[in-house]
Enzyme design. Structure first.
Site, PDB file in Angstrom:
ATOM      1  CG  ASP A 111      -7.334  -1.244  -4.241  1.00 62.56           C
ATOM      2  OD1 ASP A 111      -6.488  -0.642  -3.559  1.00 62.56           O
ATOM      3  OD2 ASP A 111      -7.486  -1.051  -5.463  1.00 62.56           O
ATOM      4  CG  ASP A 121      -3.689  -0.650   3.575  1.00 57.80           C
ATOM      5  OD1 ASP A 121      -2.756  -0.218   2.871  1.00 57.80           O
ATOM      6  OD2 ASP A 121      -4.855  -0.764   3.162  1.00 57.80           O
ATOM      7  CG  HIS A 146      -3.736  -2.303   0.044  1.00 61.81           C
ATOM      8  ND1 HIS A 146      -4.833  -1.558   0.422  1.00 61.81           N
ATOM      9  CD2 HIS A 146      -3.864  -2.510  -1.299  1.00 61.81           C
ATOM     10  CE1 HIS A 146      -5.581  -1.310  -0.635  1.00 61.81           C
ATOM     11  NE2 HIS A 146      -5.024  -1.883  -1.687  1.00 61.81           N
TER      12      HIS A 146
END
Length: 311
Positions: A129, A258, A286
């Site tokens: 991320d 994701d 994710h």
């Protein structure tokens, strides 16, 4: 820059929390440490041997998580490897300075100061991320100090007006979206669970740790969505210098379900690195570290064991 004794952690981060008794120490059984940097007090954990013989893993989280996200990897790897996981300013147990911008480029500056102050050498960066561009920024600026990269569901380039990212950034990064995040914890309560392919893997106990970590000040959580578009100049600068990291050994571990970072982003990374292996995790979304849990340990250990001079 000064180090802060672990016994003074609660005092150092008192602006961020009124105590740390909410932390589930059975799930996160690590000694809390804190480093005083010009931008603020950074909380981190530093587990495993520190004898200079094996790799040092530096683990970087994204939004709206904190070092708790890496608990399975730390517990599984600290027998052989030094595992360092920090909380970005504004997240977890780190300070929430009123005068900090919380933009990713400024988090990257904090990371650089953190690595320098601790004297970390030949690091393996583990990123996901927003930890991706923040950590890869360090690698681009200091490729000589990065022995390897473990990259999970992230990116490091400007998305410009790609509708997939632009809609999200404008919706949650706008005035109403940011107010919902900061006042009502929208990101932790709604957006984060949507990132799981199998929501049963996001236990109530784990969810509570993220909610409590964000309870007092969600400014950092609120800034990141806007920065997807707002920090495009910085992201462009990273991508323009991508050749700096092209020859660093990399393991790409990708949650294939994701909704944020798709197979297209994975293919971009596969095209970047000269020496990479890919592990595709079908049925995983994710938040790979949370959803795949301890099963990540052998995937990372195998990669790090094979790095040159890892012994």
């Amino acid at each position: 820059m000064t180090s802060i004794s672990p016994t003074a952690v609660d005092d150092a981060i008192s602006m961020a929390h009124t105590g740390t008794g909410w932390v589930d120490r059975s799930a996160y059984p690590f000694e809390s440490k804190c480093l005083g940097l010009p931008a603020g007090a950074v909380h981190y954990v530093d587990e495993g041997p520190d004898d200079g013989g094996k790799a040092t893993l530096v683990m970087l989280h994204g939004n709206p998580t904190w070092s708790f996200l890496y608990r399975h990897l730390i517990r599984g790897l600290r027998d052989e490897y030094r595992c360092v996981a920090l909380d970005h300013l504004g997240f977890g147990l780190s300070e929430r300075p009123a005068d900090f911008s919380y933009r990713p480029e400024d988090h990257a500056d904090v990371l650089e100061a953190f690595v320098d102050e601790l004297g970390l050498e030949d690091v393996v960066l583990v990123v996901q991320d927003w930890g991706g561009p923040i950590g890869l920024s360090y690698a681009i600026d200091h490729p000589e100090n990065v022995a390897g990269l473990v990259v999970m569901n992230t990116w490091m380039w400007p998305v410009n007006d790609d509708p997939h990212f632009a809609r999200f950034s404008r919706l949650l990064g706008g005035r109403i979206g940011r107010e919902l995040i900061e006042r009502f914890d929208l990101f932790t309560r709604v957006v984060m669970p949507m990132g799981f392919a199998d929501r049963s893997k996001f236990t109530d106990a784990a969810r509570q740790q993220y909610r409590l970590a964000n309870r007092n000040d969600r400014t950092g959580v609120g800034v990141f969505p806007q920065a997807i578009l707002g920090s495009r100049t910085w992201l462009s600068s990273l991508w323009q210098r991508r050749e700096n990291i092209a020859d660093i050994p990399a393991r790409l571990i990708w949650g294939m379900e994701d909704g944020a970072f798709r197979p297209a982003e994975l293919r971009t990374f596969e095209g970047l690195f000269d020496d990479s292996t890919t592990v595709r995790l079908f049925g995983v979304g994710h938040y790979v570290q949370e959803e795949f849990g301890a099963d990540l340990v052998p995937l990372v250990r195998e990669f790090v064991d094979d790095l040159p001079d890892s012994e």
